[in-house]
Design a protein around this motif. Structure first.
Motif, PDB file in Angstrom:
ATOM      1  N   UNK A 141      -3.698  -1.465  15.091  1.00 49.83           N
ATOM      2  CA  UNK A 141      -4.493  -1.829  16.273  1.00 49.83           C
ATOM      3  C   UNK A 141      -5.188  -0.616  16.885  1.00 49.83           C
ATOM      4  N   UNK A 142      -4.829   0.581  16.425  1.00 48.81           N
ATOM      5  CA  UNK A 142      -5.430   1.792  16.999  1.00 48.81           C
ATOM      6  C   UNK A 142      -6.940   1.771  16.734  1.00 48.81           C
ATOM      7  N   UNK A 143      -7.762   1.971  17.770  1.00 47.57           N
ATOM      8  CA  UNK A 143      -9.210   1.955  17.566  1.00 47.57           C
ATOM      9  C   UNK A 143      -9.642   2.991  16.521  1.00 47.57           C
ATOM     10  N   UNK A 144     -10.586   2.642  15.722  1.00 48.74           N
ATOM     11  CA  UNK A 144     -11.184   3.477  14.668  1.00 48.74           C
ATOM     12  C   UNK A 144     -10.207   3.780  13.527  1.00 48.74           C
ATOM     13  N   UNK A 145      -9.043   4.352  13.848  1.00 46.54           N
ATOM     14  CA  UNK A 145      -8.095   4.734  12.787  1.00 46.54           C
ATOM     15  C   UNK A 145      -7.380   3.506  12.229  1.00 46.54           C
ATOM     16  N   UNK A 146      -7.283   2.436  13.019  1.00 43.12           N
ATOM     17  CA  UNK A 146      -6.514   1.257  12.618  1.00 43.12           C
ATOM     18  C   UNK A 146      -6.871   0.706  11.250  1.00 43.12           C
ATOM     19  N   UNK A 147      -8.159   0.434  10.994  1.00 43.38           N
ATOM     20  CA  UNK A 147      -8.521  -0.103   9.675  1.00 43.38           C
ATOM     21  C   UNK A 147      -8.144   0.829   8.529  1.00 43.38           C
ATOM     22  N   UNK A 148      -8.263   2.137   8.783  1.00 41.93           N
ATOM     23  CA  UNK A 148      -7.898   3.092   7.725  1.00 41.93           C
ATOM     24  C   UNK A 148      -6.393   3.068   7.490  1.00 41.93           C
ATOM     25  N   UNK A 149      -5.646   2.973   8.585  1.00 38.02           N
ATOM     26  CA  UNK A 149      -4.187   2.895   8.444  1.00 38.02           C
ATOM     27  C   UNK A 149      -3.824   1.631   7.664  1.00 38.02           C
ATOM     28  N   UNK A 150      -4.528   0.546   7.976  1.00 40.85           N
ATOM     29  CA  UNK A 150      -4.274  -0.714   7.268  1.00 40.85           C
ATOM     30  C   UNK A 150      -4.548  -0.547   5.772  1.00 40.85           C
ATOM     31  N   UNK A 151      -5.615   0.136   5.470  1.00 42.88           N
ATOM     32  CA  UNK A 151      -5.968   0.373   4.068  1.00 42.88           C
ATOM     33  C   UNK A 151      -4.877   1.179   3.356  1.00 42.88           C
ATOM     34  N   UNK A 152      -4.420   2.226   4.032  1.00 38.51           N
ATOM     35  CA  UNK A 152      -3.364   3.066   3.434  1.00 38.51           C
ATOM     36  C   UNK A 152      -2.098   2.236   3.210  1.00 38.51           C
ATOM     37  N   UNK A 153      -1.763   1.393   4.194  1.00 34.96           N
ATOM     38  CA  UNK A 153      -0.570   0.546   4.064  1.00 34.96           C
ATOM     39  C   UNK A 153      -0.710  -0.382   2.850  1.00 34.96           C
ATOM     40  N   UNK A 154      -1.894  -0.954   2.688  1.00 33.86           N
ATOM     41  CA  UNK A 154      -2.114  -1.857   1.552  1.00 33.86           C
ATOM     42  C   UNK A 154      -1.957  -1.108   0.236  1.00 33.86           C
ATOM     43  N   UNK A 155      -2.605   0.056   0.158  1.00 37.84           N
ATOM     44  CA  UNK A 155      -2.547   0.846  -1.082  1.00 37.84           C
ATOM     45  C   UNK A 155      -1.108   1.247  -1.389  1.00 37.84           C
ATOM     46  N   UNK A 156      -0.436   1.718  -0.392  1.00 32.71           N
ATOM     47  CA  UNK A 156       0.942   2.219  -0.531  1.00 32.71           C
ATOM     48  C   UNK A 156       1.878   1.080  -0.957  1.00 32.71           C
ATOM     49  N   UNK A 157       1.824  -0.020  -0.212  1.00 35.34           N
ATOM     50  CA  UNK A 157       2.714  -1.148  -0.510  1.00 35.34           C
ATOM     51  C   UNK A 157       2.416  -1.770  -1.856  1.00 35.34           C
ATOM     52  N   UNK A 158       1.133  -1.861  -2.177  1.00 31.66           N
ATOM     53  CA  UNK A 158       0.749  -2.442  -3.473  1.00 31.66           C
ATOM     54  C   UNK A 158       1.284  -1.577  -4.615  1.00 31.66           C
ATOM     55  N   UNK A 159       1.160  -0.251  -4.436  1.00 29.94           N
ATOM     56  CA  UNK A 159       1.662   0.675  -5.448  1.00 29.94           C
ATOM     57  C   UNK A 159       3.172   0.545  -5.613  1.00 29.94           C
ATOM     58  N   UNK A 160       3.871   0.438  -4.490  1.00 33.37           N
ATOM     59  CA  UNK A 160       5.337   0.288  -4.547  1.00 33.37           C
ATOM     60  C   UNK A 160       5.700  -0.998  -5.281  1.00 33.37           C
ATOM     61  N   UNK A 161       4.929  -2.029  -5.016  1.00 34.17           N
ATOM     62  CA  UNK A 161       5.163  -3.318  -5.675  1.00 34.17           C
ATOM     63  C   UNK A 161       4.981  -3.186  -7.191  1.00 34.17           C
ATOM     64  N   UNK A 162       3.941  -2.466  -7.565  1.00 38.69           N
ATOM     65  CA  UNK A 162       3.678  -2.265  -8.996  1.00 38.69           C
ATOM     66  C   UNK A 162       4.823  -1.490  -9.642  1.00 38.69           C
ATOM     67  N   UNK A 163       5.278  -0.438  -8.961  1.00 39.37           N
ATOM     68  CA  UNK A 163       6.384   0.367  -9.507  1.00 39.37           C
ATOM     69  C   UNK A 163       7.640  -0.486  -9.654  1.00 39.37           C
ATOM     70  N   UNK A 164       7.915  -1.305  -8.642  1.00 37.91           N
ATOM     71  CA  UNK A 164       9.120  -2.150  -8.693  1.00 37.91           C
ATOM     72  C   UNK A 164       8.984  -3.205  -9.787  1.00 37.91           C
TER      73      UNK A 164
END
Lengths: 537, 205
Positions: A501-524
């Motif tokens: 929800x943080x202005x400006x940085x929020x969407x980027x944080x969301x993107x990082x979360x998606x990339x990170x979680x997706x990668x973890x899912x792939x590894x698992x």
């Protein structure tokens, strides 16, 4: 000391053998053993069992994996991660410099900014001029990705090559077995062009792949085209499904028209619906659509007659024909000409006010809305929605946790490998939809492609759950049990939601979360897909 | 206690020297330590965790923890004891995370058969089964039982250490070990029965 019919029980015997009894009990057992053959026999058996267990467990019979025998290098990053990350970065750079950047420049020249940039990027005419480059890029990325992933998955299992060969062979045979069902249609490969002459009729579905395809005859089924240029002058009694740069439909169509390409010109009657993802579209005065029109387009002129609703996300929409029902438009510009007639309601969302000619006949005044950019932090509804979204993701995470606790734990653990997870996350985030779309284009792989896209969306949604759970662990510690896991999930997800929800940085944080979680899912997933060998071979 | 060793001959002084070099950040010393102990830790993980791949990953992760926690190692105690302690905590944590509901596994710790087992039956099992079969039977045991046997008979842990690792009272460790032995005997008897049945069926056909 426990006695059983004047004998020591088995636990006491074991504790005696392992010197775990206090001196008093030890002495009592020793005295009893001197006079009891049964207990002596039991102790001998237990003692030899201890020795047998020790020898069996400490035997050094199985092989040690090569990476464990070799001392760890100074850089312990595995080559697979490096390759995957390098590939993803290379692909992203090529995508940016070769396609996105020119589009951005063109969009800015055309006066499109921010909100409509996406429309321009994907649906402007210019985008499809780079079709060849796009195809080469997608092919490269898809093949390289598949190759890398396959090698990475199999790297530890070359000794199982026979099994792998068998599985791959079965897949190929399966694909070949599926081919006849696809071949229930008439498949034509133009070399380089294909023409169905006037007066001829194809009595089944017609699938055409050619540089230029011209259908002057009739098709008594669906027409599916993968041609740079498609012109339909004949009568199509089924649907038209077309991918191509230039699509022109001059003949009547009894079914639906669904197209994806650079330009569409419709100059005839379509009995059912039209759906178009297109750079530019022109519906001539003679054209009629019996059903609804749904389109994503850069520029569109509607001069014909549409019987049903119109739903359009268009950069520049010009209405000059007759629209028999409601119209919902989101775009850069809306022009309603003097000959236009709209029977139902018209809703328009865009930066510029609609231009309506005085001669236009409207069922009601156009409901015009200026789109809002970004979240409105002043409204309570915004926060209420955030809470709902948090609740939805929490329930989703809870279901994952309870249905597959092992997999959940594995993915949570994989989140700790931040570097590899991010690398694979980037790779799979971009490469999966590309590979899935290519699979869709091959017809035989349509089901696989659509399923893959569906799973991909679920995986993207679940990414926040795993990262949230990891975050919760950092804050609450790694307590064991369902309560601790749920607590970690709830707190972690709440923090992830707050950060996004943080202005400006929020969407980027969301993107990082998606990339990170997706990668973890792939590894698992990779860990799970490895062959399960019985323990202690 | 005679801890299970897989390393080559190395005196206490040499080990102390190696550990001090590792603490000082010498990468070669770290490599040497890893080479010496990784196989033993891998075998430990292999006996506890369900797959070979899990064991590989766990070995790597254990050594990452060893590197982080080496400062907390008390050099007055055997290094291998401390190493197995790190490994067992890691593996037990991994197993527990994968199995959120453990009630079924822990609820009947004190239910053991009252009658004495037949010593000849125990001896027959030993005669009939190879070490590999024993390790295979181990894989069929519940996590806690398998872990208890490995901690005791592979890592040579004391009852106190086992109790501490598995989070049970010390007084229960003997019961736990005996119960694990019973389960292993049952698992191996099942294998033997199935093998005999198969042989019998093969003979008939």
């Amino acid at each position: 000391m426990n006695r059983l019919d004047d004998h020591f029980d088995e636990v006491t015997g074991l504790l005696y053998l392992e010197h775990q009894l206090d001196p008093e009990h030890t002495r009592a057992v020793s005295e009893h053993l001197a006079s009891c053959a049964a207990c002596s026999g039991l102790l001998r058996a237990l003692e030899s069992e201890s020795l047998w267990l020790r020898e069996s467990l400490t035997a050094e019979e199985e092989s040690i994996p090569a990476p464990l025998i070799a001392a760890p290098g100074r850089g312990t990053v595995q080559w697979g991660w490096v390759a995957a990350f390098g590939l993803a970065v290379g692909g992203a750079y090529t995508l940016w410099s070769g396609i996105v950047e020119p589009w951005v420049a063109r969009a800015q020249q055309a006066g499109f900014t921010q909100g409509y940039l996406l429309t321009m990027l994907f649906f402007s005419g210019a985008s499809w001029k780079g079709w060849d480059a796009m195809r080469s890029l997608t092919e490269f990325l898809a093949l390289a990705t598949l190759g890398t992933v396959a090698i990475w998955f199999l790297r530890k299992h070359w000794q199982r090559f026979t099994t792998i060969a068998f599985v791959m062979g079965a897949l190929v045979l399966g694909a070949l077995a599926l081919a006849p069902s696809a071949a229930a249609a008439d498949i034509e490969h133009g070399n380089p062009s294909y023409t169905l002459p006037a007066g001829h009729e194809v009595k089944t579905d017609l699938i055409v792949a050619a540089d230029r395809a011209r259908i002057d005859g009739d098709v008594d089924g669906d027409l599916i085209s993968f041609s740079s240029s498609l012109t339909v002058n004949g009568h199509v009694k089924g649907d038209i499904l077309a991918f191509g740069a230039e699509i022109r439909v001059n003949g009547p169509v009894d079914g639906n028209v669904r197209v994806w390409g650079q330009s569409l010109t419709l100059d005839s009657a379509v009995a059912k619906n039209v759906m178009a993802w297109i750079g530019a579209a022109e519906f001539d005065e003679k054209s009629t659509v019996g059903g609804t029109l749904t389109m994503l387009s850069g520029a569109t002129e509607l001069n014909g007659k549409i019987a049903g609703d119109v739903l359009a996300y268009v950069g520049d929409l010009s209405i000059g024909g007759s629209l028999g029902h409601d119209v919902t438009v989101r775009g850069g510009r809306l022009t309603v000409g003097p000959n236009a007639e709209i029977v139902g309601q018209t809703k328009y969302t865009g930066d510029r006010e609609p231009e309506v000619s005085p001669g236009a006949k409207l069922g009601s005044a156009i409901q015009y809305t200026v789109p809002k950019r970004g979240p409105d932090y002043t409204r309570a509804n915004y926060y209420l929605h955030r809470v709902f979204f948090w609740g939805a993701s929490f329930v989703f995470g809870l279901v994952l946790l309870l249905v597959a606790p092992g997999f959940f734990a594995d993915t949570e653990q994989a989140s700790k490998k931040i570097g590899p997870a991010m690398g694979f996350g980037v790779l799979f985030l971009f490469a999966t939809p590309i590979a899935a779309l290519i699979a869709c284009i091959t017809i035989v792989g349509l089901g696989i492609g659509i399923s893959a896209l569906f799973l991909y969306l679920i995986a993207i949604y679940s990414a926040q759950v795993f990262v949230g759970s990891w975050l919760g662990e950092q804050l609450l510690g790694s307590g064991v049990g369902i309560g601790a896991a749920v607590g970690r999930l709830a707190l972690g997800l709440a923090i992830v939601r707050l950060l996004t929800m943080v202005p400006f940085a929020g969407p980027w944080i969301h993107f990082v979360v998606i990339v990170w979680g997706l990668g973890a899912l792939v590894l698992a997933l990779h860990k799970r897909m490895r062959p399960q060998v019985a323990a202690a071979a | 206690m005679d801890r299970h060793q897989t390393t080559g001959a190395m005196s206490e002084a040499e080990l102390a020297q190696l550990l001090s070099q590792v603490r000082a950040g010498d990468p070669d010393a770290w490599g040497e330590l890893y080479r010496r102990y990784a196989p033993a830790i891998f075998r430990f993980c292999r006996r506890v965790l369900p797959t070979r791949e899990d064991s590989e990953d766990a070995t790597t992760e254990v050594f990452m923890k060893v590197r982080q926690k080496l400062g907390t190692y008390d050099s007055s105690r055997p290094f291998t004891a401390w190493l197995y302690k790190v490994a067992s905590n890691h593996c037990w944590d991994t197993l527990r995370r994968r199995r959120i509901r453990q009630d079924l596994e822990t609820g009947d710790l004190d239910t053991l058969p009252l009658e004495h087992p037949d010593p000849s039956q125990i001896e027959r099992l030993q005669a009939e089964h190879t070490g590999k079969e024993v390790r295979g039977g181990l894989a069929k045991l519940p996590d806690r039982a398998r872990m208890a046997l490995v901690l005791r008979y592979y890592a040579d842990m004391s009852y106190d250490e086992i109790a501490n690792t598995l989070g049970v009272r010390r007084a229960f460790v003997g019961v736990l070990l005996l119960r694990a032995r019973h389960q292993l005997r049952d698992a191996l008897s099942g294998t033997a029965a199935a093998g005999a049945q198969k042989a019998s069926a093969g003979g008939k056909s």
